[in-house]
Design an enzyme around this catalytic site. Structure first.
Site, PDB file in Angstrom:
ATOM      1  N   TYR A  61      14.642  14.910  25.192  1.00  0.00           N
ATOM      2  CA  TYR A  61      14.159  13.538  24.747  1.00  0.00           C
ATOM      3  C   TYR A  61      13.080  12.814  25.727  1.00  0.00           C
ATOM      4  O   TYR A  61      13.683  12.269  26.812  1.00  0.00           O
ATOM      5  CB  TYR A  61      15.491  12.855  24.578  1.00  0.00           C
ATOM      6  CG  TYR A  61      16.356  13.289  23.313  1.00  0.00           C
ATOM      7  CD1 TYR A  61      15.817  14.177  22.655  1.00  0.00           C
ATOM      8  CD2 TYR A  61      17.668  12.828  23.194  1.00  0.00           C
ATOM      9  CE1 TYR A  61      16.850  14.705  21.570  1.00  0.00           C
ATOM     10  CE2 TYR A  61      18.479  13.186  22.410  1.00  0.00           C
ATOM     11  CZ  TYR A  61      18.065  14.234  21.401  1.00  0.00           C
ATOM     12  OH  TYR A  61      18.756  14.857  20.341  1.00  0.00           O
ATOM     13  N   HIS A 130      21.197  23.191  22.111  1.00  0.00           N
ATOM     14  CA  HIS A 130      20.520  22.100  21.188  1.00  0.00           C
ATOM     15  C   HIS A 130      20.035  22.845  19.977  1.00  0.00           C
ATOM     16  O   HIS A 130      20.101  22.581  18.723  1.00  0.00           O
ATOM     17  CB  HIS A 130      19.389  21.699  21.931  1.00  0.00           C
ATOM     18  CG  HIS A 130      18.990  20.406  21.633  1.00  0.00           C
ATOM     19  ND1 HIS A 130      18.041  19.310  22.119  1.00  0.00           N
ATOM     20  CD2 HIS A 130      19.131  19.923  20.260  1.00  0.00           C
ATOM     21  CE1 HIS A 130      17.813  18.420  21.289  1.00  0.00           C
ATOM     22  NE2 HIS A 130      18.559  18.539  20.202  1.00  0.00           N
ATOM     23  N   PRO A 210      23.245  10.023  10.909  1.00  0.00           N
ATOM     24  CA  PRO A 210      24.513   9.717   9.711  1.00  0.00           C
ATOM     25  C   PRO A 210      23.690   8.695   8.884  1.00  0.00           C
ATOM     26  O   PRO A 210      24.282   8.366   7.834  1.00  0.00           O
ATOM     27  CB  PRO A 210      25.401   9.368  10.461  1.00  0.00           C
ATOM     28  CG  PRO A 210      25.136   8.644  11.486  1.00  0.00           C
ATOM     29  CD  PRO A 210      23.959   9.645  12.103  1.00  0.00           C
ATOM     30  N   LEU A 211      22.579   8.036   9.404  1.00  0.00           N
ATOM     31  CA  LEU A 211      21.937   7.046   8.597  1.00  0.00           C
ATOM     32  C   LEU A 211      20.501   7.469   7.841  1.00  0.00           C
ATOM     33  O   LEU A 211      19.624   6.821   7.572  1.00  0.00           O
ATOM     34  CB  LEU A 211      21.743   5.736   9.441  1.00  0.00           C
ATOM     35  CG  LEU A 211      23.069   5.082   9.907  1.00  0.00           C
ATOM     36  CD1 LEU A 211      22.478   3.913  10.733  1.00  0.00           C
ATOM     37  CD2 LEU A 211      23.795   4.529   8.595  1.00  0.00           C
ATOM     38  N   GLY A 212      20.558   8.836   8.073  1.00  0.00           N
ATOM     39  CA  GLY A 212      19.121   9.348   7.497  1.00  0.00           C
ATOM     40  C   GLY A 212      17.743   9.154   8.271  1.00  0.00           C
ATOM     41  O   GLY A 212      16.890   8.686   7.609  1.00  0.00           O
ATOM     42  N   ARG A 213      18.038   8.943   9.577  1.00  0.00           N
ATOM     43  CA  ARG A 213      17.059   8.323  10.465  1.00  0.00           C
ATOM     44  C   ARG A 213      16.586   7.032   9.956  1.00  0.00           C
ATOM     45  O   ARG A 213      15.520   6.717  10.128  1.00  0.00           O
ATOM     46  CB  ARG A 213      15.846   9.283  10.420  1.00  0.00           C
ATOM     47  CG  ARG A 213      16.308  10.920  10.984  1.00  0.00           C
ATOM     48  CD  ARG A 213      15.249  11.872  11.196  1.00  0.00           C
ATOM     49  NE  ARG A 213      15.920  13.113  11.392  1.00  0.00           N
ATOM     50  CZ  ARG A 213      16.028  13.467  12.840  1.00  0.00           C
ATOM     51  NH1 ARG A 213      15.769  12.494  13.639  1.00  0.00           N
ATOM     52  NH2 ARG A 213      16.524  14.719  12.931  1.00  0.00           N
ATOM     53  N   GLY A 214      17.587   6.038   9.536  1.00  0.00           N
ATOM     54  CA  GLY A 214      17.047   4.904   9.209  1.00  0.00           C
ATOM     55  C   GLY A 214      16.812   4.462   7.474  1.00  0.00           C
ATOM     56  O   GLY A 214      16.717   3.648   7.239  1.00  0.00           O
TER      57      GLY A 214
END
Length: 338
Positions: A61, A130, A210-214
């Site tokens: 990252y 990863h 978990p938020l579908g990348r927003g």
């Protein structure tokens, strides 16, 4: 600790206990466009106040920038938090935009020492592979990771985006505490084999995105139109063009359930992921990413929402209707090899 602190869950068969929701820190340094460092630091502190104790990063990252960014926070709260980081995505010096998957023993040893230095810690609480290099036996990779545990450089081992077979083979070499894979209302492929294997082995599921990348929050509807040029969601097939338009239409049931509970779509999406712990019978610790203290409040409040059977009946069909894959190249995911 705040009176709104979240519950806890066990990380692996033998503990330790962590907040039942973690924090994905990638976007504070990488992938989602410009970030405000002061706001990100405030987000880390707010998360800890809310009972979040598992903080997730990776050496890839920002080519180590995210690990370096987290170091002062870890130094201030080392006894209160668990840090998870990852190896395997090597960045060629001549092309920082590329990632080469490496699981070979010399690379793992080089990577762990570099992460320890950047994080400025004596030991990494949870160390993930990863991505899987299919040219290196997973038993060999985990064997080296197990040596790191015996040497006191790592406490627990994790795997990301592995198949059920790979998880079982790895666990036979050394106990695996956590498997990190994408799991959301939009992405449910791991339920077929990975989740049952994790349950059988006493492995905690750590859902990323978990938020579908927003996208599930409604924060954007078409990556190509709504996001900055340096936002990597523009490369994901399900978030652009006709796919994005079709998938945006799938959010209506999420909004309906949110209205029933006086909640936001993000909270419903997270509540659904949390509820999979009871549905599938294993610990589930999602790691939604954010750079905003107010979003931490919103996300952690989802742990207090219980969806009804009627809610689940509305939400469960969504994933089967999603168009477009999670990544342009799915070979690096468990679904691409399962």
């Amino acid at each position: 600790m705040s009176e709104h602190a979240i519950p806890t869950a066990t990380l692996g068969a033998d503990g330790p206990e962590v907040g039942v929701q973690g924090l994905g820190c990638m976007g504070m340094s990488f992938a989602y466009g410009p970030a405000d460092a002061d706001a990100s630091r405030a987000t880390l502190e707010r998360a800890l106040e809310r009972g979040v104790t598992l903080f997730d990063t990776a050496d890839a990252y920002g080519a180590g920038d995210n690990e370096r960014f987290l170091a002062p926070f870890l130094a201030a709260h080392r006894d209160e938090v668990l840090i998870a980081t990852k190896f395997a995505l090597s960045i060629p010096p001549d092309d920082p935009t590329r990632r080469i998957v490496r699981n070979d023993p010399p690379y793992i040893r080089q990577a762990v020492e570099a992460s320890l230095r950047r994080l400025d810690v004596d030991v990494i609480d949870l160390y993930y592979m990863h991505r899987r290099d299919v040219n290196v036996p997973v038993e060999e990779t985990v064997g080296v990771m197990a040596e790191l545990v015996r040497e006191g450089k790592v406490k627990q081992l994790g795997l990301s985006e592995v198949t059920a077979g790979e998880l079982r083979a790895a666990h036979a070499v050394h106990p695996i505490a956590a498997v990190q894979s994408e799991w959301s209302l939009f992405s449910r492929d791991i339920e077929a084999a990975v989740v049952p294997a994790a349950r059988d082995l006493g492995v905690t599921l750590v859902p990323y995105s978990p938020l579908g990348r927003g996208f599930l929050t409604g924060s954007f509807t078409d990556a190509a139109k709504d996001l900055t040029q340096d936002d990597f969601r523009r490369t994901m097939p399900r978030f652009t063009g006709d796919n994005a338009a079709a998938n945006a239409a799938l959010l209506e049931p999420v909004r309906t359930v949110a209205e029933r509970h006086g909640a936001t779509p993000a909270q419903v999406a997270l509540a659904w992921v949390h509820q999979q712990a009871s549905v599938h019978g294993l610990p589930v610790v999602p790691i939604p990413g954010t750079r905003s203290p107010s979003r931490v409040d919103e996300n952690t409040a989802a742990t207090r929402i219980t969806l009804t059977e009627a809610d689940l009946d509305l939400l469960d069909p969504i994933a089967d209707k999603v168009t477009g894959t999670r990544y342009a190249d799915m070979s690096f995911t468990s679904a691409g090899r399962e």
